[in-house]
Design an enzyme around this catalytic site. Structure first.
Site, PDB file in Angstrom:
ATOM      1  N   GLU A 128       9.515 -12.029  17.572  1.00  0.00           N
ATOM      2  CA  GLU A 128      10.589 -12.555  16.727  1.00  0.00           C
ATOM      3  C   GLU A 128      11.564 -13.250  17.656  1.00  0.00           C
ATOM      4  O   GLU A 128      12.282 -12.609  18.417  1.00  0.00           O
ATOM      5  CB  GLU A 128      11.257 -11.415  15.948  1.00  0.00           C
ATOM      6  N   CYS A 143      19.935 -13.982  15.267  1.00  0.00           N
ATOM      7  CA  CYS A 143      18.767 -14.857  15.436  1.00  0.00           C
ATOM      8  C   CYS A 143      18.568 -15.789  14.259  1.00  0.00           C
ATOM      9  O   CYS A 143      18.006 -16.880  14.421  1.00  0.00           O
ATOM     10  CB  CYS A 143      17.510 -14.020  15.683  1.00  0.00           C
TER      11      CYS A 143
END
Length: 480
Positions: free
Chosen positions: A213, A247
């Protein structure tokens, strides 16, 4: 921790996973309840550790962005785990009948988790929770950049779990490299694309499957007919949560050219509504370290030197603690005011790197095709956000772009939906977890075919001859 104790800890988990291949529902649920007890009994200590690492990060922010997310994940997982564990029946083609077939979801074994610093509790424990639910052992390496949180996690996990069930190791980047080189059955990494490449290379030596990720430059596309006040508020919230150190934070905005002044005014009002004061406001997180702050300031300085215009969104400049005070002031000197950047170009580092801070470049466009072309010209983002009312325009954006996930008319919220898989694509990562998608990610789906005593397969055995030709002819006609 040195490489030798790390390997010994891994070996203990590996042996335990092979000695107990099948992990019953009761034991899996009991392990998840232990995680819940850990959170319920020690949430204030975890929030205080995060606050100590950031200097300024409200315990309420940690509650909503770390602890609540984990509680929701635990509740969802415990409720659905019995169904997820059941063998999955599959239909059998005519030429294999009357055989029966199914897939069985088995634990992989030992799952490694390398967690980041930005949400140091949530992004450490969320993959661990799902891996435990899938019946695995878990070895966790939290970030060395949040030492207080990492130490607290190590202490608490050791209180609630045996080392061969779930353990935490602490160390720097060198230990992380040793960690990634272990022959895990699966390895989860959350962090930058550059480090993700190194993790993938280390894992490949052992043929270890990975979930990466990685983030990236997530765009917000604003349509001309959207409610700009509402959009600006939701973009400001998504951008400034944790001071942009997220993120899936909106990385830049694509805005119809005619709405520049209106958006700037709406965004300023949104910032003032969320954070009436920046410096000294406990709800507005500090940038993690002086090094990270210097990087963000460098991005702005380079952009200005190359012709971009920087517009501060600080609703109360000069209020609170004095600007430029020492880092020892608890982090207020690292509370970076939100800014808009106009006129950014592809040559600027600001438009090449994930920003990871409260800087929001705004690019303008005349036609939707320009906005879509801009998104498609770069690496595929972890998230994409679209604001507008026209469903045809929305569908055009969704069909003509590729991203890890999408939220329409809001930001961040798709990550909170436990039935939606969360993950990236291309440079923003691979693999997805959350909910059942995460459970399946951390399982081996073993194919099982149970043959019937009446199986007709012998009709296709040699020696081949006229009977074989007749059977194959029938099968070809059936398949046509």
């Amino acid at each position: 921790m040195t490489a030798t104790p790390l390997r010994a800890l891994f070996d203990a988990q590996h042996r335990a996973s092979r000695a107990q291949v099948e992990v019953p529902l009761l034991l899996r649920r009991e392990r998840l309840w232990r995680v819940r007890k850990l959170l319920d009994g020690h949430a204030p200590a975890l929030a205080a550790a995060v606050q100590a690492d950031f200097g300024v990060r409200s315990p309420r922010l940690t509650e909503v962005a770390d602890l609540f997310v984990l509680r929701a994940l635990l509740s969802h997982t415990l409720r659905h785990l019995p169904r997820w564990m059941k063998p999955q029946k599959v239909s059998t083609p005519l030429f294999l009948q009357p055989a029966q077939a199914r897939t069985e979801r088995q634990p992989l074994g030992v799952v490694g988790v390398i967690a980041p610093w930005n949400y140091p509790v949530q992004l450490a424990l969320a993959p661990a929770i799902t891996a435990l639910a899938a019946g695995n052992r878990v070895l966790l390496k939290p970030s060395e950049l949040t030492p207080h949180t990492s130490a607290q996690l190590a202490m608490l996990v050791a209180q609630f779990f045996a080392p061969d069930e779930f353990a935490v190791v602490q160390g720097d980047a060198a230990l992380a490299a040793d960690f990634a080189a272990l022959p895990f059955d699966h390895l989860v990494f959350t962090g930058s694309t550059a480090v993700g490449r190194k993790v993938a290379q280390a894992a490949a030596a052992n043929l270890t499957p990975t979930t990466l990720e990685l983030g990236g430059k997530s765009p917000c596309i604003i349509d001309a007919d959207c409610d700009l006040q509402d959009a600006a508020l939701k973009i400001a919230h998504g951008k400034l949560l944790n001071a942009g150190q997220t993120c899936i934070a909106p990385d830049y905005v694509l805005l119809p050219r005619a709405h520049k002044a209106e958006f700037a005014q709406a965004y300023r009002a949104a910032v003032a509504r969320l954070f009436p004061q920046i410096t000294g406001n406990p709800d507005y997180a500090a940038i993690l370290s002086q090094r990270h702050l210097a990087r963000l300031q460098g991005l702005l300085q380079q952009a200005q030197a190359q012709g971009a215009q920087v517009q501060s969104m600080d609703p109360a400049p000069g209020a609170g603690a004095a600007q430029g005070t020492a880092v020892l002031d608890g982090g207020t000197s690292r509370q970076m005011a939100p800014v808009l950047v106009w006129g950014a170009t592809p040559a600027m580092a600001l438009m090449q790197e994930e920003i990871f801070g409260p800087i929001l470049p705004v690019l303008t466009y005349e036609r939707l095709d320009e906005a879509i072309a801009h998104v498609n010209a770069g690496p595929r983002p972890l998230a994409l956000y679209w604001f507008g009312r026209n469903e045809a325009t929305r569908d055009a954006v969704l069909q003509r772009t590729v991203s890890g996930g999408v939220t329409v008319n809001d930001t961040l919220m798709h990550v909170a939906h436990d039935n939606l898989p969360f993950g990236g694509v291309g440079d923003s990562g691979w693999g997805a977890y959350h909910g059942e998608a995460g459970f399946v990610r951390f399982c081996h789906q073993k194919s099982v075919l149970v043959q019937s005593r009446w199986a007709p397969g012998a009709l296709l055995y040699p020696p081949y001859g006229a009977r074989f030709d007749r059977v194959m002819g029938l099968l070809r006609r059936w398949l046509a």
